[in-house]
Design an enzyme around this catalytic site. Structure first.
Site, PDB file in Angstrom:
ATOM      1  N   TRP A 317       1.230  -0.951  -0.076  1.00 23.15           N
ATOM      2  CA  TRP A 317      -0.115  -0.041   0.283  1.00 23.15           C
ATOM      3  C   TRP A 317       0.728   1.069   0.306  1.00 23.15           C
ATOM      4  CZ3 TRP A 317      -0.912   4.529   2.868  1.00 23.15           C
ATOM      5  CH2 TRP A 317      -1.962   4.762   3.102  1.00 23.15           C
ATOM      6  N   HIS A 318       2.178   1.271   0.499  1.00 18.25           N
ATOM      7  CA  HIS A 318       2.865   2.421   0.802  1.00 18.25           C
ATOM      8  C   HIS A 318       3.590   3.005  -0.478  1.00 18.25           C
ATOM      9  CE1 HIS A 318       2.130   2.191   5.537  1.00 18.25           C
ATOM     10  NE2 HIS A 318       2.703   3.513   5.138  1.00 18.25           N
ATOM     11  N   GLY A 319       3.744   1.570  -1.308  1.00 20.96           N
ATOM     12  CA  GLY A 319       5.197   1.631  -2.663  1.00 20.96           C
ATOM     13  C   GLY A 319       4.563   1.142  -3.674  1.00 20.96           C
TER      14      GLY A 319
END
Length: 397
Positions: A317-319
């Site tokens: 989700w973060h990258g």
């Protein structure tokens, strides 16, 4: 940055005034129109993508109300995930396949152009999934379709969260104007801007050596440790600064959105850290990933598996890069170790004497901060470069 644009704050003022002068029943329409205007200005034609997703979701919900079918809600959720996957992860997938095929000296013909990631699509997707799941479970208050549109397109939280819950957000649209919300909101916005523009940007200069492989190669051991610790605080002030601005802006409308950070670097364990860091994301992952997998109500090996899956999703989700996956798995391993210690090791030792508790608390905070700081290596750098930095930090290279 959007929040340094004077036109944005003029827009906030105009929308806020309009929100309070119209009748209560019109407020959702004001927030929806404001969100569409905001998103169109900053993200252009991608507004049609988001509108299409919400309209399709509403049509499927209406269909589900008329025809009993088990696949309608899962189809809507899968559709939202696929859209996010296409825009955010298709490039990562193609690049990975290309590297794998080149490793075995075989051609891999499909290529993909670098897609522009729609502004805030990760937050948009998670809130839409939340709405669909809770609607399926029957946990939402009665509302018209405009309620969903106001919730999804509430512009203060569209770009950087926090991730809201519909059943908490929607009833607040009927709240009366309260003067104390204005100074609180302005003060919170000021704190957020100070964190983002002053603290994060200043400390970033100290963290500069770890941003590039050249900087790492040219720095000595002490400089690298100082830079990594500095980067740990850059991430905190940057993320929490955005959240403060969103929380403060929402309060100008009389709407309370979730806190996202609560002194995370004072956490005494990695589990407590995730109760203090990006709180709304952690709650979402717990509710819609960890619990559906079985949570902690299964065998211990399965619990460890559930923790690893949940934190891997957090990393993705973060990258859209494998170093974020490694970062998420790193935290998953730390959570598994913590759980093993709490369940299997700690009960076998006598309670800590009162006079030792302050020391053990400080030690616990230091160990947790150390683990979180080391994990940042894979947040800021690709996997190989991150591994090289890790070896340098421990004097192994």
């Amino acid at each position: 940055m959007i929040y340094t644009d004077w036109l944005y704050w003029l827009f906030v003022l105009a929308t806020c005034i309009l929100f309070y002068v119209v009748p209560y029943r019109v407020r959702p329409y004001v927030l929806f129109a404001g969100g569409v205007t905001f998103y169109t200005y900053y993200a252009g034609s991608f507004i049609f993508l988001l509108l299409s997703e919400v309209i399709i979701a509403l049509l499927l919900i209406y269909w589900a109300s008329k025809k009993s079918s088990k696949w309608i809600y899962p189809a809507a959720i899968l559709g939202a995930v696929l859209v996010l996957g296409y825009f955010k992860y298709s490039g990562m997938l193609i690049e990975t396949l290309q590297e794998l095929f080149s490793f075995i000296n075989q051609p891999f013909l499909p290529t993909v152009e670098q897609l522009i990631l729609p502004l805030g699509i990760s937050y948009f997707t998670f809130e839409l999934i939340h709405y669909l799941v809770e609607r399926k479970r029957g946990n939402l208050p009665e509302h018209k379709p405009i309620g969903l549109l106001a919730f999804i397109f509430f512009f203060p939280t569209m770009v950087a969260g926090p991730i809201k819950q519909f059943q908490v957000f929607y009833p607040q649209l009927q709240a009366r104007f309260q003067w104390e919300n204005i100074p609180y909101g302005i003060g919170r916005i000021g704190i957020g801007l100070f964190k983002k523009l002053v603290l994060a940007e200043s400390i970033k200069l100290i963290a500069a050596p770890i941003y590039t492989e050249a900087g790492i190669a040219q720095s000595d051991l002490s400089t690298l440790w100082i830079a990594l610790i500095a980067y740990t605080f850059v991430i905190y002030f940057d993320f929490s600064g955005y959240s403060d601005i969103a929380i403060g802006t929402a309060r100008l409308f009389g709407i309370v959105v979730p806190e996202n950070f609560r002194n995370p670097y004072m956490a005494r364990s990695i589990a407590e850290f995730w109760n203090r860091w990006h709180i709304s994301l952690g709650a979402w992952l717990t509710r819609y990933v960890y619990f559906p997998l079985g949570g902690s109500r299964v065998s211990q090996p399965r619990v460890y598996f559930n923790l690893m899956c949940t934190m891997t999703v957090s990393g993705l989700w973060h990258g859209a890069a494998w170093n974020f996956v490694v970062w998420g798995m790193f935290h998953g391993v730390m959570l598994c170790i913590h759980r093993f210690f709490v369940k299997e090791v700690k009960p076998k030792f006598p309670p800590v004497p009162k006079w030792l508790k302050p020391g053990t608390t400080v030690l616990s905070i230091a160990i947790t901060f150390f683990g979180v700081t080391i994990s940042r290596v894979f947040f800021v750098l690709p996997i190989l470069a991150g591994w090289e930095l890790t070896l340098r930090l421990f004097g192994l290279k």
